[in-house]
Design a protein around this motif. Sequence first.
Motif, PDB file in Angstrom:
ATOM      1  N   SER A  88       0.854  -1.289  -0.101  1.00 48.70           N
ATOM      2  CA  SER A  88      -0.152  -0.116  -0.023  1.00 48.70           C
ATOM      3  C   SER A  88       0.836   1.450   0.132  1.00 48.70           C
ATOM      4  O   SER A  88       0.610   2.308  -0.994  1.00 48.70           O
ATOM      5  CB  SER A  88      -0.963  -0.075   1.139  1.00 48.70           C
ATOM      6  OG  SER A  88      -1.565   1.171   1.435  1.00 48.70           O
ATOM      7  N   GLY A 108       1.221   2.640   5.430  1.00 48.90           N
ATOM      8  CA  GLY A 108       0.341   1.795   4.586  1.00 48.90           C
ATOM      9  C   GLY A 108      -0.824   1.229   5.039  1.00 48.90           C
ATOM     10  O   GLY A 108      -0.848   1.418   6.360  1.00 48.90           O
ATOM     11  N   ASP A 109      -1.909   0.590   4.456  1.00 47.35           N
ATOM     12  CA  ASP A 109      -2.740   0.135   4.778  1.00 47.35           C
ATOM     13  C   ASP A 109      -2.717  -1.569   5.304  1.00 47.35           C
ATOM     14  O   ASP A 109      -2.596  -2.185   4.230  1.00 47.35           O
ATOM     15  CB  ASP A 109      -4.048   0.420   3.873  1.00 47.35           C
ATOM     16  CG  ASP A 109      -5.456  -0.269   4.414  1.00 47.35           C
ATOM     17  OD1 ASP A 109      -5.392  -0.752   5.418  1.00 47.35           O
ATOM     18  OD2 ASP A 109      -6.222  -0.076   3.502  1.00 47.35           O
ATOM     19  N   HIS A 121      -4.890  -3.641   2.819  1.00 43.00           N
ATOM     20  CA  HIS A 121      -4.805  -3.377   1.454  1.00 43.00           C
ATOM     21  C   HIS A 121      -5.007  -4.744   0.823  1.00 43.00           C
ATOM     22  O   HIS A 121      -4.323  -5.748   1.087  1.00 43.00           O
ATOM     23  CB  HIS A 121      -3.360  -2.620   1.108  1.00 43.00           C
ATOM     24  CG  HIS A 121      -3.138  -2.608  -0.229  1.00 43.00           C
ATOM     25  ND1 HIS A 121      -3.682  -1.566  -1.246  1.00 43.00           N
ATOM     26  CD2 HIS A 121      -2.132  -3.460  -1.015  1.00 43.00           C
ATOM     27  CE1 HIS A 121      -3.165  -1.757  -2.243  1.00 43.00           C
ATOM     28  NE2 HIS A 121      -2.414  -2.702  -2.298  1.00 43.00           N
TER      29      HIS A 121
END
Length: 544
Positions: A68, A173-174, A177
């Motif tokens: 991500s 980041g996720d 994701h």
Amino acid sequence: MTGPGASPAQAHPFEDGLGQRPANHVPLSPVSFLARAAASLGDHVAVIDGARRLTYAELHARCRRLASALERSGIGRLDTVAILAGNTPEMIEAHFAVPMRGAVLNPLNTRLDPATLAVSLDHGAARVLIVDADCAALAGEALARLGRRPLVVTAGEAALPGAVAYEDLLAEGDPDHEPAGPADEWQSLCLLYTSGTTGDPKGAVYSHRGAYLQALGNALAFGLAPDSVYLWTLPMFHCNGWSYPWAVVAAGGTQVCLRKVEPAAIFHLIAAHGVTHLCGAPIVLTMIANAPPEARVPFAHTVRCATGGAAPPSTVLRSMEELGFRVSHLYGATESYGPATMCLPQPDWADLPAEQRYARMARQGAALATLEALRVADPATLEPVPRDGTTVGEILLRGNTVMKGYLRNPAATEGALGDGWYRSGDLAVWHPDGSVEIKDRAKDIIISGGENISSLELEEVLTQHPAVMLAAVVAKPDPIWGETPCAFLELKPGAAVTAPEILDFCRARLARFKVPKAVLFGALPKTSTGKIQKFVLRARARAE
């Protein structure tokens, strides 16, 4: 029926209405192994790095964060993400996170010089460079030689100007994701530069499909399972660690990181974590077999050990067995995603005399289940040689686990793949049971007075001498014979022997025309993966 009035062609019943759908066709990618392991083995330990532990659920979340974050940083499909690191958790994460993004992973050799690294970064058009702390100085020198600067991400306590910390990038980041996966399984996944044993490294390109199948082939051949514990004694930058970052995850096993290959550390980690599997070049086996008593830690179980490159000497195989290792010999190349064949012991070998059994174990074996075809053929006609264990031919490979080709090098790609096979350049015989046995590289055969001399045969005899740890034999130009064997020897610590003593030892075991005409002592030049650089030795032999 054709012509006017003919009915439209009807699809065959086994094709009509039975096309590919999202429900029954998904492009193969090794990324899927991690999602499956996280779903079914989420609390199982996936990675051990010193005191640090990562479960499969944690590893999956970190990889999704990295994928991500790369997307948010502007990294798109087929952009190159390079990594300069040893056998670290970040290297494992990169093997999943980068292809999750659809980008191309480029693991760099940590033992190369800055100029060569800069050429690789430029040739591969790296947009991101992930750097481990141990490689920060090397990366800084390489980056200084580039005309542009990729996004630099540093792991650990690395300090490089303008760099982003790895954990800070992950925090952006996720963890949920969802990667889209490759648009097509032929999509490029990795860029691997050959190790340089020929002095001419090239960039081999792997596909998602090839990596998926290679990982499964390795897991099957090496007997990996959820209770397997794999120790990283092979550099992950070398052929993606022979695809074992994916293979171990496919099996749901545990990976143990090791930044520096040292016998004492290997024995300690085997005993501490119950290591069941490890891989390495023959030099790694030699280090283990010759470890001093104070470096050895006893363990009660058997460790499966796979090795590639030149066959280990019988003395090393014997020592490894005595220490509790079961050795399997492999054969492959960067161009074949690492291992293409494996020698698996047969039940009747147990009854053979020790030297005959070790000779069988030193064969390169039969093709992995995921390699489509293996052939030993006449180099001129490409026709198979007889399976008589005597006739020498070139090893040819074909299948989904052969590289796509060399990046920006169509001439080299055509030379390697243009005949419908991957031409290895390795000379071997084909045994009646289908196993191959390498006799030499084509360029390493020594032709003396019209007689062919195998450098591997000489090296096997030389390493039987109690003072010799490593041996390499190359051709030395000779005005009378054309070529004669020249032996380079690296002795065991504290050992001493003279050249005349070595020659007497050889005369007692070899035909006279095969005995080396020159013997030189000293450390042997090696690639980062432990392969002896014979092109360096050939230059030395010519200069003597």
